[in-house]
Design an enzyme around this catalytic site. Structure first.
Site, PDB file in Angstrom:
ATOM      1  N   MET A 159      23.861   9.262   2.315  1.00 29.42           N
ATOM      2  CA  MET A 159      24.098  10.644   3.163  1.00 29.42           C
ATOM      3  C   MET A 159      23.824  10.461   4.651  1.00 29.42           C
ATOM      4  O   MET A 159      24.264  11.312   5.489  1.00 29.42           O
ATOM      5  CB  MET A 159      22.827  11.324   3.063  1.00 29.42           C
ATOM      6  N   LYS A 200     -17.819  -1.815   5.679  1.00 26.83           N
ATOM      7  CA  LYS A 200     -17.856  -2.771   4.772  1.00 26.83           C
ATOM      8  C   LYS A 200     -19.522  -3.192   4.163  1.00 26.83           C
ATOM      9  O   LYS A 200     -20.336  -3.326   3.363  1.00 26.83           O
ATOM     10  CB  LYS A 200     -17.364  -4.140   4.527  1.00 26.83           C
ATOM     11  N   GLU A 206       1.169  -1.100  -0.034  1.00 24.42           N
ATOM     12  CA  GLU A 206       0.208  -0.067  -0.301  1.00 24.42           C
ATOM     13  C   GLU A 206       0.837   1.109   0.140  1.00 24.42           C
ATOM     14  O   GLU A 206       0.595   2.408  -0.475  1.00 24.42           O
ATOM     15  CB  GLU A 206      -0.769  -0.098   0.924  1.00 24.42           C
ATOM     16  N   PHE A 246     -11.267  -8.029  13.615  1.00 25.80           N
ATOM     17  CA  PHE A 246     -10.541  -8.790  12.115  1.00 25.80           C
ATOM     18  C   PHE A 246      -9.764  -7.354  11.376  1.00 25.80           C
ATOM     19  O   PHE A 246     -10.727  -7.077  10.823  1.00 25.80           O
ATOM     20  CB  PHE A 246     -10.303 -10.148  11.634  1.00 25.80           C
ATOM     21  N   GLN A 247      -8.710  -7.463  11.710  1.00 27.79           N
ATOM     22  CA  GLN A 247      -7.748  -5.958  10.353  1.00 27.79           C
ATOM     23  C   GLN A 247      -9.193  -4.688  10.619  1.00 27.79           C
ATOM     24  O   GLN A 247      -9.749  -3.470  10.015  1.00 27.79           O
ATOM     25  CB  GLN A 247      -8.358  -6.581   9.091  1.00 27.79           C
TER      26      GLN A 247
END
Length: 594
Positions: A488, A169, A57, A119-120
């Site tokens: 760097m 959902k 993502e 969940f999630q």
């Protein structure tokens, strides 16, 4: 059913896809998961909106940023709930700091499960509130269309930035009434001020006309405002004869080949740009925010100048640097009014003073602050970027970078003639940005040359997106300046920490040629300066994703450099910047600013 024209009954998932179409979206970047499956099912059943499947993502967000930056349009990402949304936080913050218009649509667990540690599940709106312009949790399917249209409006107007719409959902399955975007969208509490105050604009013109040592300092806001703003900036430079410099994000608004160009300013900016900023008597800041990497020590920043600041974000004015004249408005509109006011007032500059000012600047230019010692045996990183620039000049080329030394060398040695061709993470400095960003640009410009100038450490952060490039036939070129260090980090450890290179040396780098081939791309390696041109030409010619392993000098440092905590006139040139000189120049307070 008696529904008005344009109003239709749809599921929430259908509304999401319809809103994308109605807001002109043709490409989105995403990764499916349980909480967004209804939306993915709708995407499957249409072909107006193309979905680019990424491998992480974070890659979706940076690809959407690259798409947005290279087109001037909004970038869109689609992620699932929980880890999908939390993986989006880095690109959202990156887009917020660099003012990139981004719409993130995230799935959420069903409304009845919110707050139950399902969940999630995570508090996506709470987590992303600090890293978005605005965000929404949709609680009623009949609000979904309005919220989606608002999201696009907020992301793309005023100071652009990221927004997030969290869609549970059950809302995706629910049925409601869809309404198209209103023709002239407005919002009661969100009304960015676009037109500058006429009196302040006239005062700014008078101040500029009175200047004996003017400087124009431009930023990413000019590019965000659009092509007309870029043209007006160039017109104002021509009218005033003033030298112009820019931030990292502003490169390309004024052409690098232009007579008045001083190069980039700031910590690794040019000697002439930084000394001109320090010694000017009138500074016009256009669409920039006086970032700490630009200003150096605030109490010694351009101490003798009158400062004019044009910005669409009122909170940016007087935030870091006190200015004499602040003008809130869209850069393009304000510049149009300034150019008009300049012409109508028959303003003219003090040509003798301006000639003296340019004579001083030419003296600084003569120091050749970007000089480096060439080698017949090893590729110097500066030389690699120079050759890449020369061999891609004249093409439609979009250049992204990762973050580190290579990013600064790219800014110093690659000349940008046009806006929207330079894609880099400025404010957040996100390692892993460049590879997905160049994929986003390539998706938007399939026939253009899209190159990521990368470091061997940064490029590994989102290397999995090579798979995205291969799947979607995006022939991106990943030009890795491989010095086998986090360059760097190593430079600062050398200069500030007694050369104790704590974990900045990569002892297990992959074979980038084999890695490219493992993904189904092309791998090229170059180790000698004499072979570089031919290898770059081979990279350009092949119509497949390429990892170019350019083996460069291991210990090259990036100069010029304003030591952290110091003023512009304390800049160190390469021939002055010994380890001892830098270490001596940076005091305890400065070390904390690195």
């Amino acid at each position: 059913m008696g529904i008005d024209a344009g109003l239709r009954e749809m599921t929430g998932a259908e509304m999401v896809v319809q809103a994308l179409k109605d807001n002109g979206v043709t490409d989105i970047f995403g990764y499916p998961g349980g909480a967004v499956l209804p939306i993915y099912d709708e995407l499957f059943q249409q072909d107006a909106v193309r979905h680019i499947l990424v491998r992480h993502e974070q890659g979706a967000g940076h690809a959407a940023e690259g798409y947005a930056r290279s087109t001037g349009k909004v970038g869109v990402m689609l992620v699932t709930s929980g880890p999908g949304a939390t993986n989006a936080v880095t690109p959202l913050q990156d887009a917020l700091m660099d003012s990139i218009p981004l719409v993130c649509i995230s799935g959420q667990v069903p409304s009845t499960l919110i707050g139950s540690d399902a969940f999630q599940e995570c508090d996506t709106v709470g987590i992303t509130r600090p890293c978005t312009k605005h965000n929404w949790l949709v609680k009623d399917v009949n609000d979904l269309a309005r919220i989606l249209h608002e999201a696009f409006h907020v992301a793309t107007t005023g100071r652009p930035g990221p927004v997030l719409v969290d869609v549970p959902k059950d809302i995706q399955f629910a049925t409601g009434i869809y309404s198209p975007p209103p023709p002239n969208q407005t919002h009661e509490s969100y009304r960015p001020k676009l037109d500058g105050d006429p009196g302040r604009i006239r005062a700014a013109v008078e101040l500029l006309a009175s200047a004996k040592r003017p400087v124009i300092y431009s930023g990413g806001g000019v590019i965000n405002s659009g092509p007309e703003a870029v043209q007006l900036l160039r017109e104002l430079v021509a009218l005033t004869g003033a030298p112009i410099t820019s931030t990292l994000m502003g490169l390309g608004a004024y052409p690098a080949s232009g007579d008045n160009w001083l190069g980039m300013l700031g910590m690794h900016g040019t000697y002439e740009a930084n000394l001109a900023m320090h010694g000017c008597d009138v500074m016009l800041c256009v669409g920039a925010r006086f970032d700490d990497r630009i200003t150096g020590r605030l109490d010694a920043f351009s101490p003798g100048s009158k400062k004019i600041h044009i910005d669409i974000d009122p909170s940016s004015i007087n935030k870091n640097v006190r200015v004499d004249l602040g003008i809130v408005g869209d850069v393009g509109r304000v510049l149009a009014d300034m150019v008009k006011a300049w012409r109508e007032s028959d303003a003219f500059v003090d040509k003798a003073a301006l000639t003296d000012w340019w004579r001083t600047i030419d003296g600084w230019r003569a120091r050749d602050c970007l000089a480096y010692r060439p080698s017949q045996d090893v590729i110097m990183p500066q030389y690699a970027v120079q050759r890449l620039y020369e061999l891609t000049k004249g093409r439609e080329t979009y250049v992204s970078t990762e973050v580190g030394q290579h990013q600064m060398w790219a800014a110093q040695f690659y000349g940008f003639e046009a806006p929207n061709r330079w894609l880099t993470s400025g404010g957040l400095g996100t390692m892993g940005y460049g590879l997905p960003a160049t994929i986003g640009a390539q998706i938007a410009h399939p026939d253009a040359l899209c190159v990521c100038i990368a470091g061997d450490a940064s490029v590994l952060m989102n290397m999995q997106e090579m798979s995205t490039a291969v799947q979607h036939d995006a022939p991106v070129k990943i030009f890795i300046l491989n010095n086998q260090y986090m360059g760097m980090v190593r430079q600062w450890q050398q200069l500030l920490h007694g050369n104790r290179l704590s974990h900045s040396y990569t002892e297990a780098l992959p074979d980038f040629v084999k890695l490219a081939e493992a993904y189904g791309g092309v791998g090229i390696r170059c180790e000698k300066p004499g072979d570089l041109d031919g290898a770059i030409e081979e990279m350009i010619a092949v119509r497949r994703p390429v990892l170019f392993d350019c083996r460069v000098a291991n210990l090259a440092n990036c100069f010029p450099m304003i030591p952290s905590g110091k003023a512009h006139n304390e800049i160190l040139l390469p021939d002055e910047a010994t380890d001892e000189a830098v270490a001596t120049a940076i005091d305890a307070k400065g070390k904390a600013l690195v």
